[in-house]
Write a protein that holds these residues in place. Structure first.
Motif, PDB file in Angstrom:
ATOM      1  N   TYR A 496      19.769 -12.292  37.227  1.00  0.00           N
ATOM      2  CA  TYR A 496      21.175 -12.432  37.621  1.00  0.00           C
ATOM      3  C   TYR A 496      21.340 -12.721  39.112  1.00  0.00           C
ATOM      4  O   TYR A 496      22.464 -12.821  39.592  1.00  0.00           O
ATOM      5  CB  TYR A 496      21.948 -11.158  37.289  1.00  0.00           C
ATOM      6  CG  TYR A 496      21.897 -10.769  35.831  1.00  0.00           C
ATOM      7  CD1 TYR A 496      22.677 -11.420  34.888  1.00  0.00           C
ATOM      8  CD2 TYR A 496      21.058  -9.747  35.391  1.00  0.00           C
ATOM      9  CE1 TYR A 496      22.637 -11.073  33.547  1.00  0.00           C
ATOM     10  CE2 TYR A 496      21.023  -9.377  34.051  1.00  0.00           C
ATOM     11  CZ  TYR A 496      21.807 -10.051  33.140  1.00  0.00           C
ATOM     12  OH  TYR A 496      21.757  -9.689  31.803  1.00  0.00           O
ATOM     13  N   ALA A 497      20.245 -12.847  39.837  1.00  0.00           N
ATOM     14  CA  ALA A 497      20.337 -13.001  41.288  1.00  0.00           C
ATOM     15  C   ALA A 497      21.108 -14.247  41.689  1.00  0.00           C
ATOM     16  O   ALA A 497      21.842 -14.243  42.686  1.00  0.00           O
ATOM     17  CB  ALA A 497      18.934 -13.028  41.889  1.00  0.00           C
ATOM     18  N   SER A 498      20.973 -15.321  40.936  1.00  0.00           N
ATOM     19  CA  SER A 498      21.644 -16.567  41.300  1.00  0.00           C
ATOM     20  C   SER A 498      23.146 -16.515  41.066  1.00  0.00           C
ATOM     21  O   SER A 498      23.888 -17.352  41.579  1.00  0.00           O
ATOM     22  CB  SER A 498      21.042 -17.727  40.498  1.00  0.00           C
ATOM     23  OG  SER A 498      21.216 -17.511  39.100  1.00  0.00           O
ATOM     24  N   GLN A 499      23.621 -15.541  40.302  1.00  0.00           N
ATOM     25  CA  GLN A 499      25.052 -15.452  40.004  1.00  0.00           C
ATOM     26  C   GLN A 499      25.819 -14.608  41.009  1.00  0.00           C
ATOM     27  O   GLN A 499      27.052 -14.631  41.006  1.00  0.00           O
ATOM     28  CB  GLN A 499      25.264 -14.871  38.598  1.00  0.00           C
ATOM     29  CG  GLN A 499      24.753 -15.755  37.476  1.00  0.00           C
ATOM     30  CD  GLN A 499      25.032 -15.160  36.118  1.00  0.00           C
ATOM     31  OE1 GLN A 499      24.162 -14.568  35.489  1.00  0.00           O
ATOM     32  NE2 GLN A 499      26.262 -15.308  35.652  1.00  0.00           N
ATOM     33  N   PHE A 500      25.110 -13.869  41.857  1.00  0.00           N
ATOM     34  CA  PHE A 500      25.751 -12.986  42.832  1.00  0.00           C
ATOM     35  C   PHE A 500      25.534 -13.520  44.242  1.00  0.00           C
ATOM     36  O   PHE A 500      24.449 -14.032  44.572  1.00  0.00           O
ATOM     37  CB  PHE A 500      25.196 -11.565  42.728  1.00  0.00           C
ATOM     38  CG  PHE A 500      25.671 -10.817  41.513  1.00  0.00           C
ATOM     39  CD1 PHE A 500      26.658  -9.863  41.610  1.00  0.00           C
ATOM     40  CD2 PHE A 500      25.130 -11.078  40.259  1.00  0.00           C
ATOM     41  CE1 PHE A 500      27.098  -9.164  40.495  1.00  0.00           C
ATOM     42  CE2 PHE A 500      25.562 -10.395  39.137  1.00  0.00           C
ATOM     43  CZ  PHE A 500      26.550  -9.440  39.255  1.00  0.00           C
ATOM     44  N   ASP A 501      26.564 -13.387  45.069  1.00  0.00           N
ATOM     45  CA  ASP A 501      26.504 -13.790  46.474  1.00  0.00           C
ATOM     46  C   ASP A 501      26.045 -12.594  47.298  1.00  0.00           C
ATOM     47  O   ASP A 501      26.746 -11.575  47.386  1.00  0.00           O
ATOM     48  CB  ASP A 501      27.874 -14.273  46.929  1.00  0.00           C
ATOM     49  CG  ASP A 501      27.852 -14.838  48.337  1.00  0.00           C
ATOM     50  OD1 ASP A 501      26.755 -14.938  48.917  1.00  0.00           O
ATOM     51  OD2 ASP A 501      28.939 -15.180  48.854  1.00  0.00           O
ATOM     52  N   SER A 502      24.869 -12.710  47.887  1.00  0.00           N
ATOM     53  CA  SER A 502      24.308 -11.605  48.666  1.00  0.00           C
ATOM     54  C   SER A 502      24.581 -11.736  50.157  1.00  0.00           C
ATOM     55  O   SER A 502      24.136 -10.887  50.938  1.00  0.00           O
ATOM     56  CB  SER A 502      22.796 -11.525  48.436  1.00  0.00           C
ATOM     57  OG  SER A 502      22.164 -12.738  48.831  1.00  0.00           O
ATOM     58  N   ALA A 503      25.341 -12.774  50.569  1.00  0.00           N
ATOM     59  CA  ALA A 503      25.545 -13.006  52.007  1.00  0.00           C
ATOM     60  C   ALA A 503      26.312 -11.856  52.651  1.00  0.00           C
ATOM     61  O   ALA A 503      25.937 -11.375  53.729  1.00  0.00           O
ATOM     62  CB  ALA A 503      26.283 -14.323  52.213  1.00  0.00           C
TER      63      ALA A 503
END
Length: 631
Positions: A496-503
């Protein structure tokens, strides 16, 4: 003549001045209209419909007296549907207005008892249908027994309910001024155990202005001045006319009359050509005028009969306001609710009392606060949770609904701390389970420093609640907690990492995969392989709440959970938990291991399906909620 005009001016001036003064005194209209009634039967609740209060235009003044304990009387108003839902199966007296007599009338209403088990498994609360009865306690057979049982039981206390738009208590409730619409009603009561005030009266202002009084008085004074001037002028002229007169001299002789000129026949026949020319000139314009008149009539007739095209406006159907669900709360109502929550939270935090916290907190917010109280009781340097500020509310997002449970979100700006440093705003998510329950905080999070909240519906309209399994979002709300928990465990390796904005995510560096790996490495360096540290993701008991945004996305609140296990691996070794875990569990060391449970209150923005935006973390709160020794 001047004396006659002066007398007329005096008479008219006197009439005008007397008429103007009479309009302000003798013939002055009443300043208000009053209608009153006395309620019999000692009912606990008296309800006045908005149509009664709007029987006459203007601000209404409600006066109530006759309660046994004036200090406990309550006058509140709210939406009529909400008020009936709050009353439920309680008997009350409805006040109506009789237009023929201009008086108030009363009628006892006994709502039908709700069927057993109604609403189980349903998210809405049904409103009992009221049934009017001719008099208080007038029933027979089984119905009389039910009415007697209902009357004998203590009813709910309307004071302090979050359902009211405005509330007046004690002596302030004796005389209240309001200006409410037809869909709002007023409830008059005591504390639910005593009888409501028995004397009720409503007063409306009446336009008592006299617009002609001032002009009549001023006009009369002006005529009076004119009459005085005419009278003085007449006296002056009369005195002047009584003086000596001079005799006139001899009259001048009359001049002889000149002989009249009589033209001869020869002279008369000479200018006939000119007369005929003049007649022709006169006849020619007359003929032209007649021709033009006839021509004009013909042209006008043709123009009138010629069809012309007229643009026909297209009829468009506007949305019916009746189909629009009302917002759960108004902005002033929400401000009062947040203030009450702030006061209750401050009292509970000061006394570290979970029982006091239960009055305004529920679910994850209550669990985190209860654990914090227990930790602070044994660990003095443990910081308290952020206080709930009372104001100002910078964002209001009520649910548009007429059923229960109801959800309301608000963002309150936090004041600076003792050192003058700015603090993050607090976002509250409050839920009202039933009409008689007050709003309780289920999620209380601190906003991220770079949180970008999407466009939301205005507070006057409200937002719709998105179902947890909605497929119209990039990720169904029910799956957001597990997806983010997987990211905290696996970091960039999560599916799911690509679906969440970690900035702008500041939580991952604190408890994410990199932090967990670092904790394991430090433990191995200090104690070797004597113990092992691991985490298991899970989901907490908090409800999944989601409210729609203007771009078809949603604000989602979830409660993921992590269980940390510090287990002894080598025989004879011991696990020494941290100070916070030891304070909550009461374990200084363990020969087997310690289990710690951490809860996360998370607030996300989830974009609509097909959007290029990513899921963003808007705010969070996290902490230890449970700890124990494992066997």
């Amino acid at each position: 003549m001047r004396f006659v005009l002066a007398i007329v001016a005096f008479v008219v001036a006197a009439v005008m001045i007397v008429a103007g003064i009479a309009q302000r005194t003798v013939f002055a209209p009443p300043t208000s209209i009053k209608a009153a009634t006395t309620v019999s039967g000692d009912p606990r609740y008296v309800v006045i419909d908005g149509s009664v209060l709007n029987a006459h235009p203007g601000q209404q003044t409600l006066t109530v007296t006759g309660t046994p304990e004036p200090g406990k009387q309550v006058v509140a108003y709210g939406r009529t549907a909400d008020m009936k839902a709050w009353l439920g199966d309680q008997r009350y007296v409805a006040v109506s207005y009789q237009k023929a007599t201009g008086k108030l009338a009363t009628k006892t209403v006994t709502p039908k008892a709700a069927s057993e088990g109604s609403g189980s498994g349903s998210t809405s609360t049904s409103t009992p249908a009221p049934t009017s009865t001719p008099a208080a306690g007038a029933a027979t057979g089984t119905g009389s027994a039910t009415t007697a049982d209902t009357a004998s039981k203590a009813g709910p206390n309307p004071a302090g309910s979050d359902l009211w738009l405005e509330e007046f208590d004690g002596t302030a409730a004796q005389v209240t001024r309001m200006n409410i619409p037809d869909d709002v009603s007023v409830i008059v009561a005591s504390d639910g155990t005593k009888a409501a005030p028995s004397n009720v009266s409503v007063t409306w202002p009446v336009d008592s202005s006299t617009p002609w009084a001032f002009p009549l008085i001023i006009g009369g004074l002006i005529l009076l001045v004119i009459g005085i001037a005419l009278y003085l002028w007449g006296l002056y002229a009369h005195r002047r006319s009584r003086g000596p007169r001079r005799k006139s001299g001899p009259k001048m002789p009359k001049l002889p009359k000149a002989p009249k000129y009589k033209p001869t026949a020869m002279i008369e026949s000479t200018p006939r050509g000119r007369r005929s020319t003049r007649r022709a000139r006169v006849m020619l314009p007359a003929a032209l005028i007649g021709a033009l008149a006839l021509t004009g009539c013909t042209t006008g007739t043709d123009a009138a009969t010629t069809p012309t095209k007229t643009a026909t406006p297209l009829a468009t159907e506007a949305p019916d306001a009746k189909d629009q669900l009302p917002p759960a709360v108004t902005v002033p109502q929400l401000e009062r609710i947040v203030k009450r929550i702030s006061e209750s939270a401050a009292d509970a935090d000061a006394k570290a009392s979970p029982d006091l916290a239960k009055a305004r907190f529920v679910g994850p917010a209550l669990q985190l606060r209860t654990a914090n109280y227990a930790i602070r009781a044994k660990k003095a340097d443990e910081p308290a949770l952020p206080a709930i500020p009372a104001s100002p509310i910078v964002l209001s997002l009520p649910q548009a609904t007429d059923a229960w449970p109801r959800t309301v979100a608000a963002v309150i700006d936090s004041p600076k701390d003792a050192k003058g440093n700015a603090q993050a705003p607090i976002a509250l998510t409050m839920v009202q389970e039933t009409p008689r329950d007050n709003y309780k905080v289920e999620y209380a999070v601190s906003l991220e420093p770079k949180a970008k909240v999407p466009n939301l519906a205005p507070a006057s309209i409200g937002s719709a609640v998105v179902p947890p399994d909605s497929k119209l979002l990039a990720l169904p709300p029910a799956k957001v907690a597990a997806a983010y928990g997987d990211i905290l465990m696996n970091g960039d390796k999560s599916q799911y990492a690509s679906q969440f904005d970690s900035a702008g995510d500041t939580l991952q560096p604190q408890v994410g995969a990199a932090w967990k790996l670092k904790q394991q490495q430090q433990l191995a360096q200090q104690f070797g392989n004597t113990s092992a540290l691991s985490w298991t993701p899970g989901v907490g008991p908090g409800d999944v709440l989601a409210m729609a945004t203007n771009d078809s996305g949603a604000i989602v609140w979830v409660n993921p959970r992590e269980t940390q296990l510090h287990k002894v691996v080598e025989a004879g070794a011991q696990v020494i938990p941290g100070a916070t875990t030891a304070a909550l569990s009461g374990i200084a060391s363990s020969n087997t291991g310690v289990e710690s449970v951490f809860d996360y209150q998370l607030m996300f923005y989830v974009p609509p399906v097909g959007s290029k935006d990513k899921i963003r973390l808007l705010g969070f709160a996290q902490g230890l909620v449970a700890a124990k020794q494992i066997g």
